[in-house]
Design a protein around this motif. Structure first.
Motif, PDB file in Angstrom:
ATOM      1  N   VAL A 130      82.074  25.787  23.388  1.00 55.67           N
ATOM      2  CA  VAL A 130      81.758  25.989  21.960  1.00 55.67           C
ATOM      3  C   VAL A 130      80.745  24.925  21.508  1.00 55.67           C
ATOM      4  N   TYR A 131      80.997  23.676  21.874  1.00 55.75           N
ATOM      5  CA  TYR A 131      80.096  22.591  21.464  1.00 55.75           C
ATOM      6  C   TYR A 131      78.717  22.750  22.110  1.00 55.75           C
ATOM      7  N   VAL A 132      78.690  23.145  23.394  1.00 61.50           N
ATOM      8  CA  VAL A 132      77.392  23.283  24.075  1.00 61.50           C
ATOM      9  C   VAL A 132      76.568  24.375  23.380  1.00 61.50           C
ATOM     10  N   ILE A 133      77.208  25.517  23.074  1.00 62.42           N
ATOM     11  CA  ILE A 133      76.484  26.611  22.391  1.00 62.42           C
ATOM     12  C   ILE A 133      75.960  26.108  21.035  1.00 62.42           C
ATOM     13  N   ALA A 134      76.828  25.422  20.291  1.00 61.30           N
ATOM     14  CA  ALA A 134      76.428  24.936  18.969  1.00 61.30           C
ATOM     15  C   ALA A 134      75.288  23.923  19.079  1.00 61.30           C
ATOM     16  N   MET A 135      75.336  23.044  20.092  1.00 64.72           N
ATOM     17  CA  MET A 135      74.301  22.012  20.217  1.00 64.72           C
ATOM     18  C   MET A 135      72.954  22.642  20.621  1.00 64.72           C
ATOM     19  N   ILE A 136      73.019  23.754  21.394  1.00 65.73           N
ATOM     20  CA  ILE A 136      71.770  24.458  21.736  1.00 65.73           C
ATOM     21  C   ILE A 136      71.189  25.077  20.458  1.00 65.73           C
ATOM     22  N   ALA A 137      72.071  25.615  19.604  1.00 68.04           N
ATOM     23  CA  ALA A 137      71.609  26.168  18.318  1.00 68.04           C
ATOM     24  C   ALA A 137      70.982  25.055  17.472  1.00 68.04           C
ATOM     25  N   VAL A 138      71.606  23.870  17.482  1.00 68.34           N
ATOM     26  CA  VAL A 138      71.056  22.728  16.728  1.00 68.34           C
ATOM     27  C   VAL A 138      69.648  22.413  17.241  1.00 68.34           C
ATOM     28  N   ALA A 139      69.500  22.396  18.578  1.00 67.88           N
ATOM     29  CA  ALA A 139      68.195  22.041  19.167  1.00 67.88           C
ATOM     30  C   ALA A 139      67.118  23.048  18.738  1.00 67.88           C
ATOM     31  N   PHE A 140      67.433  24.348  18.817  1.00 67.28           N
ATOM     32  CA  PHE A 140      66.439  25.354  18.408  1.00 67.28           C
ATOM     33  C   PHE A 140      66.117  25.232  16.915  1.00 67.28           C
ATOM     34  N   HIS A 141      67.157  25.017  16.113  1.00 70.03           N
ATOM     35  CA  HIS A 141      66.975  24.923  14.659  1.00 70.03           C
ATOM     36  C   HIS A 141      66.070  23.733  14.316  1.00 70.03           C
ATOM     37  N   VAL A 142      66.307  22.627  15.032  1.00 70.27           N
ATOM     38  CA  VAL A 142      65.530  21.407  14.758  1.00 70.27           C
ATOM     39  C   VAL A 142      64.062  21.578  15.208  1.00 70.27           C
ATOM     40  N   THR A 143      63.845  22.311  16.302  1.00 68.29           N
ATOM     41  CA  THR A 143      62.455  22.517  16.775  1.00 68.29           C
ATOM     42  C   THR A 143      61.598  23.064  15.650  1.00 68.29           C
TER      43      THR A 143
END
Ligand code: HEM
Length: 224
Positions: free
Chosen positions: A161-174
């Motif tokens: 769950v955390y890995v999926i969320a952190m990947i979403a954070v990375a894309f959002h921040v890009t």
């Protein structure tokens, strides 16, 4: 320009709140990376934070306002944009819209759901209560935040769950970084390509470092 009603005003609100939220995830990341410095480090860090008393509550209210403004206007802008551009396909192709830009609303919603789950987990302590219970007994007079975090991430479900969320954070921040640089007019003389590259680099750094925390516990690289 009316900040809350004009499109430009709303974009500025999105940019400023987004910038402050990037500031928060940066400080939060640095604090959380202390798990790699041994169990005492994050316990001391958490104790220092909690000892700030009323400042913690002021900080929480500010964070709540930032998230509320960012999410409300993010959803409004998305709805308005899609209503204003019926021929979306042609426009997206002509503007070379990236995946990160097109998926802002989806990555944003993933982060929102994650945030609710995250607060129920590490702040309100109402989910994964087995791992949360390892906050005690106290170690050197401090709550054992290291054990709570570490025991949570030894569960594959929680880590995924955390890995999926952190990947979403990375894309959002890009896309977020490129967006606020543009909206706030900070790209004077800097080419769009450079801004895009910095946004991508920063997002990869956030993604890799944030993902490293659950995975380090899941694969017992850091042991509880
Ligand atoms: C591996 C990733 C993460 C870890 C290990 C982590 C860890 C934690 C921990 C341990 C707490 C509780 C602090 C305490 O009360 O002692 C916390 C609170 C919090 N986290 Fe995270 N976090 C992560 C990612 C994130 C992300 C990406 C966001 C934002 C999008 C976020 C937002 C928050 C917020 C808003 C709080 C509440 C702060 C408060 O209680 O005042 N976290 N986190």
């Amino acid at each position: 320009m009316h900040l809350f009603t004009s499109t430009v005003g709303r974009k500025v609100l999105m940019a400023v709140t987004g910038l402050l939220l990037v500031g928060f995830i940066t400080v939060h990341l640095l604090g959380n990376l202390s798990v790699f410095a041994g169990s005492e480090a994050i316990n001391i860090y958490a104790e220092k934070l909690h000892s700030l008393g009323p400042i913690v509550w002021i900080f929480r209210l500010v964070m709540l306002a930032l998230f509320a403004i960012h999410i409300t206007f993010g959803i409004k802008l998305t709805v308005e944009n899609s209503a204003a551009t019926p021929e979306q396909y042609a426009i997206q192709v002509s503007q070379k819209t990236t995946f990160a830009a097109k998926s802002m609303i989806y990555t944003g919603l993933i982060i929102l759901v994650f945030l609710l789950y995250h607060l129920l987990h590490f702040t309100l302590h109402v989910v994964h209560t087995g791992a949360v219970a390892t906050l005690e007994p106290l170690v050197n007079g401090r709550l054992n935040v290291f054990a709570m975090v570490g025991n949570s991430f030894t569960s594959a479900f929680v880590s995924i769950v955390y890995v999926i969320a952190m990947i979403a954070v990375a894309f959002h921040v890009t896309h977020g970084i490129q967006s606020f640089v543009q909206t706030l007019g900070w790209n004077n003389g800097t080419s769009q390509d450079k801004v895009t590259a910095v946004g991508k680099l920063a997002a990869v750094a956030y993604g890799v470092l944030y993902v490293a925390i659950p995975l380090a516990f899941l694969f017992h690289i850091v042991k509880v």
